[in-house]
Design a protein around this motif. Structure first.
Motif, PDB file in Angstrom:
ATOM      1  N   LEU A   3     -47.550 -32.954  29.721  1.00  0.00           N
ATOM      2  CA  LEU A   3     -46.818 -31.731  29.427  1.00  0.00           C
ATOM      3  C   LEU A   3     -45.468 -31.999  28.776  1.00  0.00           C
ATOM      4  N   ILE A   4     -45.081 -33.254  28.690  1.00  0.00           N
ATOM      5  CA  ILE A   4     -43.807 -33.595  28.083  1.00  0.00           C
ATOM      6  C   ILE A   4     -44.044 -33.943  26.616  1.00  0.00           C
ATOM      7  N   ALA A   5     -43.306 -33.276  25.761  1.00  0.00           N
ATOM      8  CA  ALA A   5     -43.468 -33.495  24.320  1.00  0.00           C
ATOM      9  C   ALA A   5     -42.767 -34.784  23.909  1.00  0.00           C
ATOM     10  N   SER A   6     -43.350 -35.451  22.957  1.00  0.00           N
ATOM     11  CA  SER A   6     -42.726 -36.656  22.419  1.00  0.00           C
ATOM     12  C   SER A   6     -41.573 -36.252  21.503  1.00  0.00           C
ATOM     13  N   SER A   7     -40.711 -37.209  21.162  1.00  0.00           N
ATOM     14  CA  SER A   7     -39.590 -36.890  20.266  1.00  0.00           C
ATOM     15  C   SER A   7     -40.110 -36.454  18.891  1.00  0.00           C
ATOM     16  N   GLY A   8     -41.222 -37.020  18.469  1.00  0.00           N
ATOM     17  CA  GLY A   8     -41.820 -36.614  17.194  1.00  0.00           C
ATOM     18  C   GLY A   8     -42.306 -35.182  17.236  1.00  0.00           C
ATOM     19  N   GLN A   9     -42.899 -34.788  18.357  1.00  0.00           N
ATOM     20  CA  GLN A   9     -43.352 -33.407  18.499  1.00  0.00           C
ATOM     21  C   GLN A   9     -42.171 -32.443  18.524  1.00  0.00           C
ATOM     22  N   LEU A  10     -41.095 -32.848  19.172  1.00  0.00           N
ATOM     23  CA  LEU A  10     -39.907 -31.994  19.224  1.00  0.00           C
ATOM     24  C   LEU A  10     -39.292 -31.822  17.840  1.00  0.00           C
ATOM     25  N   ARG A  11     -39.209 -32.907  17.066  1.00  0.00           N
ATOM     26  CA  ARG A  11     -38.679 -32.819  15.698  1.00  0.00           C
ATOM     27  C   ARG A  11     -39.569 -31.921  14.835  1.00  0.00           C
ATOM     28  N   ALA A  12     -40.887 -32.061  15.002  1.00  0.00           N
ATOM     29  CA  ALA A  12     -41.823 -31.237  14.225  1.00  0.00           C
ATOM     30  C   ALA A  12     -41.663 -29.765  14.578  1.00  0.00           C
ATOM     31  N   SER A  13     -41.454 -29.487  15.858  1.00  0.00           N
ATOM     32  CA  SER A  13     -41.256 -28.102  16.281  1.00  0.00           C
ATOM     33  C   SER A  13     -39.977 -27.539  15.670  1.00  0.00           C
ATOM     34  N   LEU A  14     -38.897 -28.306  15.714  1.00  0.00           N
ATOM     35  CA  LEU A  14     -37.637 -27.876  15.119  1.00  0.00           C
ATOM     36  C   LEU A  14     -37.816 -27.649  13.617  1.00  0.00           C
ATOM     37  N   PHE A  15     -38.514 -28.550  12.961  1.00  0.00           N
ATOM     38  CA  PHE A  15     -38.741 -28.424  11.517  1.00  0.00           C
ATOM     39  C   PHE A  15     -39.531 -27.150  11.204  1.00  0.00           C
ATOM     40  N   ARG A  16     -40.570 -26.874  11.981  1.00  0.00           N
ATOM     41  CA  ARG A  16     -41.379 -25.662  11.741  1.00  0.00           C
ATOM     42  C   ARG A  16     -40.548 -24.402  11.941  1.00  0.00           C
ATOM     43  N   TRP A  17     -39.764 -24.377  13.016  1.00  0.00           N
ATOM     44  CA  TRP A  17     -38.911 -23.212  13.255  1.00  0.00           C
ATOM     45  C   TRP A  17     -37.910 -23.041  12.109  1.00  0.00           C
ATOM     46  N   ALA A  18     -37.296 -24.145  11.708  1.00  0.00           N
ATOM     47  CA  ALA A  18     -36.294 -24.075  10.632  1.00  0.00           C
ATOM     48  C   ALA A  18     -36.924 -23.658   9.308  1.00  0.00           C
ATOM     49  N   LEU A  19     -38.125 -24.111   9.072  1.00  0.00           N
ATOM     50  CA  LEU A  19     -38.830 -23.781   7.827  1.00  0.00           C
ATOM     51  C   LEU A  19     -39.045 -22.275   7.687  1.00  0.00           C
ATOM     52  N   VAL A  20     -39.183 -21.598   8.811  1.00  0.00           N
ATOM     53  CA  VAL A  20     -39.364 -20.142   8.804  1.00  0.00           C
ATOM     54  C   VAL A  20     -38.013 -19.414   8.910  1.00  0.00           C
ATOM     55  N   LEU A  21     -37.185 -19.847   9.851  1.00  0.00           N
ATOM     56  CA  LEU A  21     -35.979 -19.088  10.159  1.00  0.00           C
ATOM     57  C   LEU A  21     -34.865 -19.201   9.118  1.00  0.00           C
ATOM     58  N   VAL A  22     -34.682 -20.376   8.529  1.00  0.00           N
ATOM     59  CA  VAL A  22     -33.599 -20.523   7.549  1.00  0.00           C
ATOM     60  C   VAL A  22     -33.822 -19.605   6.346  1.00  0.00           C
ATOM     61  N   PRO A  23     -35.002 -19.664   5.692  1.00  0.00           N
ATOM     62  CA  PRO A  23     -35.192 -18.739   4.567  1.00  0.00           C
ATOM     63  C   PRO A  23     -35.149 -17.266   4.997  1.00  0.00           C
ATOM     64  N   LEU A  24     -35.636 -16.975   6.209  1.00  0.00           N
ATOM     65  CA  LEU A  24     -35.611 -15.595   6.693  1.00  0.00           C
ATOM     66  C   LEU A  24     -34.181 -15.084   6.839  1.00  0.00           C
ATOM     67  N   MET A  25     -33.293 -15.898   7.417  1.00  0.00           N
ATOM     68  CA  MET A  25     -31.887 -15.499   7.578  1.00  0.00           C
ATOM     69  C   MET A  25     -31.247 -15.245   6.209  1.00  0.00           C
ATOM     70  N   VAL A  26     -31.459 -16.169   5.276  1.00  0.00           N
ATOM     71  CA  VAL A  26     -30.870 -16.028   3.937  1.00  0.00           C
ATOM     72  C   VAL A  26     -31.427 -14.781   3.249  1.00  0.00           C
ATOM     73  N   LEU A  27     -32.729 -14.596   3.329  1.00  0.00           N
ATOM     74  CA  LEU A  27     -33.364 -13.439   2.689  1.00  0.00           C
ATOM     75  C   LEU A  27     -32.852 -12.125   3.265  1.00  0.00           C
ATOM     76  N   LEU A  28     -32.809 -12.009   4.578  1.00  0.00           N
ATOM     77  CA  LEU A  28     -32.347 -10.764   5.195  1.00  0.00           C
ATOM     78  C   LEU A  28     -30.885 -10.483   4.864  1.00  0.00           C
ATOM     79  N   GLY A  29     -30.067 -11.524   4.857  1.00  0.00           N
ATOM     80  CA  GLY A  29     -28.663 -11.346   4.482  1.00  0.00           C
ATOM     81  C   GLY A  29     -28.529 -10.873   3.044  1.00  0.00           C
ATOM     82  N   PHE A  30     -29.311 -11.476   2.157  1.00  0.00           N
ATOM     83  CA  PHE A  30     -29.294 -11.099   0.748  1.00  0.00           C
ATOM     84  C   PHE A  30     -29.747  -9.648   0.567  1.00  0.00           C
ATOM     85  N   VAL A  31     -30.836  -9.280   1.228  1.00  0.00           N
ATOM     86  CA  VAL A  31     -31.376  -7.918   1.105  1.00  0.00           C
ATOM     87  C   VAL A  31     -30.373  -6.893   1.629  1.00  0.00           C
TER      88      VAL A  31
END
Length: 184
Positions: A3-31
């Motif tokens: 049940l404990i995630a490896s450091s690689g899994q944690l980095r991948a999770s952060l990357f996936r979240w950032a891949l969605v959230l960063v463009p979303l924040m910029v887009l919503l601010g722009f709109v």
């Protein structure tokens, strides 16, 4: 099953979240800014007396883009902290402060409500401070990434106040009507 995630899994999770959230924040601010016709080119805003400390207009697009990227990364860090105590509350408070952020431009630039925008941004200042505290409890770096945002909106709060002081008669006023030009 582990049940404990490896450091690689944690980095991948952060990357996936950032891949969605960063463009979303910029887009919503722009709109939000675009829909409210924020900044130069808005006849009502162009007619306002500008405070002496008002920066060049290009500054706002650059700074807000950077801040929205930082917000997206910060939120991604918290969202990736699966199982962290207080994560749900922190994300909810972030959502509230972000909604307040997105509402400011339409209120100020679109509705021409300088006083109401000042009240809104005052509430936003507090909401961002609470968000920083909650994020810092989960991921200290996530809280630190929001400090420039807090500094900028405190400056924006001062600017909002200065606009109100310099333009009390234009608070809530309709902007100049568009002019139709005829060439002979």
């Amino acid at each position: 099953m582990n049940l404990i995630a490896s450091s690689g899994q944690l980095r991948a999770s952060l990357f996936r979240w950032a891949l969605v959230l960063v463009p979303l924040m910029v887009l919503l601010g722009f709109v939000s800014g675009r829909m409210a016709q924020s900044g130069p080119g808005n006849p009502w805003f162009d007619a306002l007396a500008k405070p002496g400390i008002y920066p060049p207009p290009a500054t706002f697009g650059i700074v807000w883009t950077i801040l929205y990227v930082l917000m997206g990364v910060s939120l991604a860090m918290v969202c990736a902290a699966r199982g962290a105590r207080g994560r749900g509350l922190a994300v909810a408070v972030f959502a509230v402060q972000f909604a307040l952020n997105l509402a400011w431009s339409p209120l100020f630039f679109g509705a021409h409500q300088i006083t109401m925008a000042l009240i809104l941004i005052g509430v936003l200042d507090l909401a961002v401070l609470v968000t920083i505290i909650l994020f810092s409890r989960i991921r200290p770096m996530a809280g630190l990434l929001l400090v420039p945002y807090l500094a900028w909106i405190c400056f924006a709060t001062y600017l909002n106040f200065a606009f109100l002081q310099a333009n009390p008669t234009l608070d809530g006023a309709e902007g100049p009507r568009s002019v139709e030009r005829f060439e002979i």
